[in-house]
Design an enzyme around this catalytic site. Sequence first.
Site, PDB file in Angstrom:
ATOM      1  N   SER A  11       0.847  -1.342  -0.007  1.00 24.69           N
ATOM      2  CA  SER A  11      -0.118   0.016   0.003  1.00 24.69           C
ATOM      3  C   SER A  11       0.793   1.269  -0.063  1.00 24.69           C
ATOM      4  CB  SER A  11      -0.779  -0.098   1.195  1.00 24.69           C
ATOM      5  OG  SER A  11      -1.357   1.325   1.520  1.00 24.69           O
ATOM      6  N   HIS A  36      -0.905  -1.768  -4.049  1.00 24.22           N
ATOM      7  CA  HIS A  36      -2.366  -1.584  -3.331  1.00 24.22           C
ATOM      8  C   HIS A  36      -2.543   0.153  -3.309  1.00 24.22           C
ATOM      9  CE1 HIS A  36      -5.881  -2.635  -0.519  1.00 24.22           C
ATOM     10  NE2 HIS A  36      -5.600  -1.285  -0.177  1.00 24.22           N
ATOM     11  N   ASP A  38      -4.780   2.984  -2.155  1.00 28.30           N
ATOM     12  CA  ASP A  38      -5.808   3.531  -1.223  1.00 28.30           C
ATOM     13  C   ASP A  38      -6.530   4.713  -1.636  1.00 28.30           C
ATOM     14  OD1 ASP A  38      -3.922   2.000   1.305  1.00 28.30           O
ATOM     15  OD2 ASP A  38      -6.178   1.448   0.777  1.00 28.30           O
ATOM     16  N   MET A  40      -9.344   7.606  -1.289  1.00 30.02           N
ATOM     17  CA  MET A  40     -10.402   7.993  -0.621  1.00 30.02           C
ATOM     18  C   MET A  40     -10.905   9.308  -0.900  1.00 30.02           C
ATOM     19  SD  MET A  40      -8.324   7.297   2.836  1.00 30.02           S
ATOM     20  CE  MET A  40      -7.244   5.799   3.216  1.00 30.02           C
ATOM     21  N   HIS A  69      -8.224   0.362  -4.440  1.00 27.98           N
ATOM     22  CA  HIS A  69      -8.964   0.014  -3.201  1.00 27.98           C
ATOM     23  C   HIS A  69      -9.864   1.229  -3.009  1.00 27.98           C
ATOM     24  CE1 HIS A  69      -9.704  -0.353   1.615  1.00 27.98           C
ATOM     25  NE2 HIS A  69     -10.800  -0.555   0.866  1.00 27.98           N
ATOM     26  N   MET A  71     -12.248   3.594  -1.379  1.00 30.63           N
ATOM     27  CA  MET A  71     -12.940   3.988  -0.287  1.00 30.63           C
ATOM     28  C   MET A  71     -13.865   5.185  -0.616  1.00 30.63           C
ATOM     29  SD  MET A  71      -9.945   3.127   2.404  1.00 30.63           S
ATOM     30  CE  MET A  71      -8.862   3.124   1.102  1.00 30.63           C
ATOM     31  N   MET A 140     -11.433  -5.647   6.009  1.00 25.86           N
ATOM     32  CA  MET A 140     -10.465  -4.427   6.617  1.00 25.86           C
ATOM     33  C   MET A 140     -10.514  -4.973   7.929  1.00 25.86           C
ATOM     34  SD  MET A 140     -10.223  -2.197   4.257  1.00 25.86           S
ATOM     35  CE  MET A 140      -9.527  -0.945   5.529  1.00 25.86           C
ATOM     36  N   ASP A 178      -6.310  -6.343   5.125  1.00 24.64           N
ATOM     37  CA  ASP A 178      -6.243  -4.758   4.769  1.00 24.64           C
ATOM     38  C   ASP A 178      -6.170  -3.819   6.023  1.00 24.64           C
ATOM     39  OD1 ASP A 178      -7.223  -2.231   2.409  1.00 24.64           O
ATOM     40  OD2 ASP A 178      -5.367  -2.491   3.705  1.00 24.64           O
TER      41      ASP A 178
HETATM   42  C1  DX5 Z   1      -6.736   1.870   5.326  1.00 19.92           C
HETATM   43  C2  DX5 Z   1      -6.303   1.402   4.060  1.00 19.92           C
HETATM   44  C3  DX5 Z   1      -5.137   0.379   4.188  1.00 19.92           C
HETATM   45  C4  DX5 Z   1      -4.088   0.743   5.105  1.00 19.92           C
HETATM   46  C5  DX5 Z   1      -2.669   0.020   5.145  1.00 19.92           C
HETATM   47  O1  DX5 Z   1      -7.614   2.668   5.076  1.00 19.92           O
HETATM   48  O2  DX5 Z   1      -7.305   0.532   3.148  1.00 19.92           O
HETATM   49  O3  DX5 Z   1      -4.621  -0.260   3.007  1.00 19.92           O
HETATM   50  O4  DX5 Z   1      -3.485   2.181   4.587  1.00 19.92           O
HETATM   51  O5  DX5 Z   1      -1.851   0.709   5.834  1.00 19.92           O
HETATM   52  P1  DX5 Z   1      -1.106  -0.003   7.069  1.00 19.92           P
HETATM   53  O6  DX5 Z   1      -0.489  -1.164   6.532  1.00 19.92           O
HETATM   54  O7  DX5 Z   1      -0.200   0.831   7.456  1.00 19.92           O
HETATM   55  O8  DX5 Z   1      -2.194  -0.409   8.277  1.00 19.92           O
HETATM   56 ZN    ZN Z   2      -6.371  -0.580   1.490  1.00 25.72          ZN
END
Ligand code: DX5
Ligand code: ZN
Length: 226
Positions: A11, A36, A38, A40, A69, A71, A140, A178
């Site tokens: 990530s 990955h 993320d 948002m 991913h 969100m 999650m 995750d």
């Molecule tokens: C959180 C993300 C995860 C997270 C992973 O909303 O979906 O992918 O950032 O990061 P770590 O490994 O630091 O928990």
């Molecule tokens: Zn994620």
Amino acid sequence: MSIGTPQISASLLNADFARLGDEAVRALDAGCDSLHFDVMDGHFVEAITMGPNAIRSLRPYGSVPYHAHLMVSRPLSQVTAFAEAGSDLIAFHVEADDDPGAVIDAIHAAGRGAGLTLNPETAADAVLPFLDRIELLLVMTVHPGRGGQELIHDVLPRMAFLRDQIDRRGVDLPIGVDGGVNLGTIGAAHAAGGEVFVAGSVLYREQGDLAPVVAALRAAALEDAE
Ligand code: DX5
Ligand code: ZN
């Protein structure tokens, strides 16, 4: 419980965004199995992070699968953009506003793999109707919205239940884990049925070569849970 060899999915959320290309290369050179991203939207979760351009700009750097991913509250409106940017798999949240079946169909129509994600507080029943229609079940193990959180161990029994449900259906579907994955938690997450391990801060708090920590994560996944 039929799960394959542990996969490490880097990530980039906690990477140095001033050097995102170099950071992606660090993960790729270390042998990570996927990247990955993320994403948002500031609505489904408070934070705003990155869009399709992050994937488009990093696409030439690696041939491994790129997982978006999402969100985001309205994933249906984002499928085309993330598919065209170069995502191999697009994971969205069952808690989002759009009908999960419609989003899965749109992702497949765009020629990409579909991932379905559920939050720590969401009942497993919410995803059961879709297990035979997706390519990744992303569980999650933190509340979505930021990296660097502790893995919520209470999620693991639900992960094991979902692994059992997948196996009972005879479906070839990996479970992604995750949030909060590190050397101390990956063994228990693997024992609960996790196979694709999202690693963010455990990687990017390290400087230089990431190969040793990636290898250590893979080894720790296979050790018996504590
Ligand atoms: C959180 C993300 C995860 C997270 C992973 O909303 O979906 O992918 O950032 O990061 P770590 O490994 O630091 O928990
Ligand atoms: Zn994620």
